[in-house]
Design a protein around this motif. Sequence first.
Motif, short mmCIF file in Angstrom:
data_model
loop_
_atom_site.label_atom_id
_atom_site.label_comp_id
_atom_site.label_asym_id
_atom_site.label_seq_id
_atom_site.Cartn_x
_atom_site.Cartn_y
_atom_site.Cartn_z
N UNK A 28 0.84 -1.19 0.00
CA UNK A 28 0.00 0.00 0.00
C UNK A 28 0.88 1.25 0.00
N UNK A 29 2.00 1.20 0.71
CA UNK A 29 2.94 2.32 0.66
C UNK A 29 3.44 2.51 -0.77
N UNK A 30 3.72 1.41 -1.45
CA UNK A 30 4.18 1.48 -2.84
C UNK A 30 3.10 2.08 -3.75
N UNK A 31 1.84 1.71 -3.51
CA UNK A 31 0.73 2.27 -4.28
C UNK A 31 0.69 3.79 -4.11
N UNK A 32 0.82 4.23 -2.87
CA UNK A 32 0.81 5.66 -2.57
C UNK A 32 1.98 6.36 -3.25
N UNK A 33 3.13 5.73 -3.20
CA UNK A 33 4.33 6.31 -3.82
C UNK A 33 4.15 6.46 -5.33
N UNK A 48 1.38 6.78 -7.00
CA UNK A 48 0.41 7.85 -7.26
C UNK A 48 1.07 9.22 -7.10
N UNK A 49 1.87 9.37 -6.06
CA UNK A 49 2.55 10.65 -5.83
C UNK A 49 3.54 10.97 -6.94
N UNK A 50 4.29 9.98 -7.40
CA UNK A 50 5.26 10.20 -8.48
C UNK A 50 4.54 10.57 -9.77
N UNK A 51 3.44 9.89 -10.05
CA UNK A 51 2.68 10.19 -11.28
C UNK A 51 2.17 11.62 -11.26
N UNK A 52 1.65 12.07 -10.12
CA UNK A 52 1.15 13.43 -10.01
C UNK A 52 2.29 14.45 -10.03
N UNK A 53 3.41 14.10 -9.44
CA UNK A 53 4.54 15.03 -9.35
C UNK A 53 5.11 15.38 -10.72
N UNK A 54 4.95 14.50 -11.68
CA UNK A 54 5.46 14.78 -13.03
C UNK A 54 4.76 15.99 -13.66
N UNK A 100 -6.04 19.10 -12.64
CA UNK A 100 -6.92 17.97 -12.99
C UNK A 100 -6.13 16.84 -13.64
N UNK A 101 -5.17 17.18 -14.48
CA UNK A 101 -4.34 16.16 -15.12
C UNK A 101 -3.48 15.45 -14.08
N UNK A 102 -2.99 16.19 -13.09
CA UNK A 102 -2.19 15.58 -12.02
C UNK A 102 -3.05 14.64 -11.19
N UNK A 124 -2.77 4.81 -9.11
CA UNK A 124 -3.26 4.09 -7.93
C UNK A 124 -4.14 2.92 -8.34
N UNK A 125 -5.03 3.14 -9.30
CA UNK A 125 -5.90 2.06 -9.77
C UNK A 125 -5.07 0.91 -10.36
N UNK A 126 -4.09 1.27 -11.17
CA UNK A 126 -3.23 0.26 -11.81
C UNK A 126 -2.50 -0.57 -10.74
N UNK A 127 -1.96 0.09 -9.74
CA UNK A 127 -1.22 -0.63 -8.70
C UNK A 127 -2.13 -1.45 -7.80
N UNK A 128 -3.29 -0.90 -7.43
CA UNK A 128 -4.23 -1.67 -6.60
C UNK A 128 -4.69 -2.93 -7.31
N UNK A 129 -4.88 -2.84 -8.62
CA UNK A 129 -5.34 -4.00 -9.38
C UNK A 129 -4.29 -5.08 -9.50
N UNK A 130 -3.05 -4.80 -9.11
CA UNK A 130 -2.00 -5.82 -9.11
C UNK A 130 -1.87 -6.55 -7.78
N UNK A 131 -2.57 -6.07 -6.77
CA UNK A 131 -2.44 -6.67 -5.44
C UNK A 131 -3.43 -7.82 -5.25
N UNK A 132 -3.02 -8.84 -4.51
CA UNK A 132 -3.91 -9.99 -4.27
C UNK A 132 -4.90 -9.70 -3.13
N UNK A 133 -5.68 -8.66 -3.31
CA UNK A 133 -6.67 -8.26 -2.31
C UNK A 133 -7.96 -7.87 -3.03
N UNK A 134 -9.02 -7.78 -2.25
CA UNK A 134 -10.27 -7.23 -2.75
C UNK A 134 -10.41 -5.86 -2.11
#
Length: 98
Positions: free
Chosen positions: A20-25, A27-33, A41-43, A51-61
């Motif tokens: 989850x820390x990695x997901x947050x990171x 998202x922050x890097x993507x917005x920081x660009x 709005x683009x950020x 965040x959606x892309x990373x959450x969808x890679x985790x073995x959780x619901x």
Amino acid sequence: MSSITVQPNQLLERILTLEIVRVTERAAVAAARLRGRGAEKAADQAAVDAMRRELNNLPIRVTGVIGEDELDAAPLLIICAEGGRLNGDMVYIAVDLQ
């Protein structure tokens, strides 16, 4: 150097916490660009997509995820929907993009 000992019954929780820390990171890097370009709005959208892309890679619901609300007129992550791989433990999260 000292080592960290994790009890076996806490191993999954520790792994998910770090993920989850990695997901947050991500998202922050993507917005920081887009920082300093006047593209709020683009950020927000870049953070949401990462965040959606990373959450969808985790073995959780994931359920109950909140992005921005209608008053902000910003991109939404997910509202009362499910994400993740849908084959693991249920995780409830709330997100407020700032």
